[in-house]
Each structure stands twice: as structure tokens, then as C-alpha cells.
Design an enzyme around this catalytic site. Structure first.
Site, PDB file in Angstrom:
ATOM      1  N   PHE A  13       0.834  -1.201   0.000  1.00 12.76           N
ATOM      2  CA  PHE A  13       0.000   0.000   0.000  1.00 12.76           C
ATOM      3  C   PHE A  13       0.868   1.251   0.000  1.00 12.76           C
ATOM      4  O   PHE A  13       1.917   1.298   0.648  1.00 12.76           O
ATOM      5  CB  PHE A  13      -0.885   0.039   1.256  1.00 12.76           C
ATOM      6  CG  PHE A  13      -1.998  -0.959   1.267  1.00 12.76           C
ATOM      7  CD1 PHE A  13      -3.262  -0.613   0.823  1.00 12.76           C
ATOM      8  CD2 PHE A  13      -1.798  -2.251   1.745  1.00 12.76           C
ATOM      9  CE1 PHE A  13      -4.311  -1.530   0.840  1.00 12.76           C
ATOM     10  CE2 PHE A  13      -2.829  -3.173   1.774  1.00 12.76           C
ATOM     11  CZ  PHE A  13      -4.090  -2.810   1.321  1.00 12.76           C
ATOM     12  N   ASP A  14       0.392   2.272  -0.696  1.00  8.51           N
ATOM     13  CA  ASP A  14       0.847   3.627  -0.455  1.00  8.51           C
ATOM     14  C   ASP A  14       0.273   4.052   0.897  1.00  8.51           C
ATOM     15  O   ASP A  14      -0.617   3.392   1.439  1.00  8.51           O
ATOM     16  CB  ASP A  14       0.348   4.523  -1.589  1.00  8.51           C
ATOM     17  CG  ASP A  14       0.634   5.987  -1.364  1.00  8.51           C
ATOM     18  OD1 ASP A  14       1.780   6.327  -1.039  1.00  8.51           O
ATOM     19  OD2 ASP A  14      -0.296   6.801  -1.506  1.00  8.51           O
TER      20      ASP A  14
END
Length: 230
Positions: A13-14
Site C-alpha cells: 500500500f501507499d
């Protein structure tokens, strides 16, 4: 029929605007209130005129994280007779103070723990990320947490993905999914790294002709459904 999640061993994930709200205006307003300054929308517009091009240069590898963090506060530092470094640190503290997970983030992460390995690759800064993960109770959910400031390379540079892969034990690329809100750093970066990508397209923007995500959702709740539905 197996769900989509069974395809992946890793989901990366960002952080900003993917797992967490990043309301820079509110953070700046809080920070400057601690200097007895009423920071307004005109002030924010002027700040963004400096800040946004710096972020483009940072993601393109033209400048360092330190240069970005200090240059964006030069004007205010001069006005307040403090160093840009001090203002940047105050800003990151304020952002940590107001941090909240995006809607659906907690439910999604809770549902994925134990079923798939979770990691973070962020172009954000160390001083904010560790505090925010701790405050939201997410610190044990994600490993590795790869921060561009520490690596010296920012998404979409393939080097930051390769660094993450080494920490992950060199997984098979087809078993890795990258989720992020930024088409040019998260999705382009994932494409260059040879992994599947999911664009968290909050505002229904048009897909670029030359950057194609594997999947596209508007919310984390929609991603939750995409991954886990049969």
C-alpha cells in the site's frame, strides 16, 4: 470460484490518501495556530505554488527529501525567524496529531491480516510515518514499511520497489499487488516493477493512455469487496 485475494501473497500500500487522510491545509492551519498565526486558504495556495513543483522534482529524482522539506518552508521560516527544518518538523507533528485512517481502511486491513502479507511503500517522510502507524494501531500490520526518504529513491523509481522486494524475500512478481491513489507514482511505479496495480481513484479521473492499472476502485470498501468476493 476463488476470490481475487487468493492470487496474491503480498499487497503493498501507499500511505497518504491510500491508507490515511492527508489534509495538508488542516495540518498547516494547526501548525501555524501554534505560532499564533491564522493560516488561511490564500496562504495555502501560495504554499502549494512552491510545494507542488517540489514534489514533482522529488518523484523525478531531481531533488532530495531534505531539499523538499526545507525549501517549501523557506519563506515562512524567514518571517518567523526560525529554521525551515523546525517548521517542517512542526508540520509533520501537526499532521500526526490530526491523522485518521481513510474510511474502510481499518476494516480492510483487519480482514487481510493473516491471509496475505501487507507492506507499505511511501514517498512520505519518516518522522510522520512511524508516529502515524503507531497512533492508528497499524504498526504491527505492515512489514516492511519502505520510506523513500530512507532509501534515497522515490516512487515511481523501480529502485524503491526492488528494495522492498529484497526485504520481502524476492517474491514472485505475479503474487504482488500495489495499491495507491497516485497514478504517476504508485501505478506507474508498480507497472515498471512488473507487479499488478490497483488505482484508488477517489475522484473518478480518466486513466492515462500510457499508465494502465490492473484494477481500479473509488474506495477502500470497494477494494475490500473486489479482493474478497467470490
Amino acid at each position: 470460484m476463488p476470490n481475487l485475494l487468493s492470487k496474491y501473497k503480498w499487497i503493498l500500500f501507499d500511505a497518504d490518501e491510500t491508507l490515511f487522510h492527508f489534509d495538508a491545509f488542516s495540518g498547516l492551519k494547526l501548525m501555524f495556530s501554534r505560532f499564533d498565526i491564522d493560516f488561511n486558504t490564500d496562504d495555502f495556495d501560495r504554499y502549494q505554488q512552491v510545494n507542488k513543483p517540489l514534489w514533482v522534482d522529488y518523484q523525478n529524482g531531481v531533488i532530495t527529501a531534505a531539499h523538499l522539506q526545507h525549501t517549501r518552508f523557506n519563506e515562512w521560516a524567514h518571517k518567523l525567524s526560525v529554521t525551515p527544518q523546525e517548521l517542517n518538523s512542526h508540520f509533520l507533528t501537526a499532521m500526526a496529531d490530526i491523522c485518521q485512517p481513510l474510511p474502510g481502511a481499518r476494516e480492510l486491513v483487519d480482514s487481510l491480516i493473516g491471509r496475505v502479507n501487507l507492506g507499505i511503500i511511501t514517498n512520505g517522510f519518516t518522522e510522520l510515518q512511524s508516529v502515524r502507524l503507531s497512533k492508528t494501531g497499524f504498526e504491527h500490520a505492515f512489514s516492511p514499511v519502505v520510506i523513500s526518504e530512507q532509501i534515497g529513491k522515490a516512487k515511481p523509481d523501480i529502485a524503491i520497489f526492488n528494495h522492498a522486494f529484497s526485504l520481502m524475500g524476492e517474491p514472485e512478481k505475479h503474487q504482488v499487488l500495489m495499491v495507491g491513489d497516485n497514478l504517476h507514482s504508485d501505478i506507474l511505479g508498480g507497472n515498471k516493477a512488473g507487479i499488478d496495480t490497483c488505482w484508488l481513484n477517489h475522484h473518478g479521473e480518466a486513466v492515462s493512455d500510457d499508465i494502465a492499472p490492473s484494477y481500479q476502485v473509488k474506495t477502500l470498501t470497494e477494494l475490500h469487496q473486489l479482493l474478497l468476493q467470490q
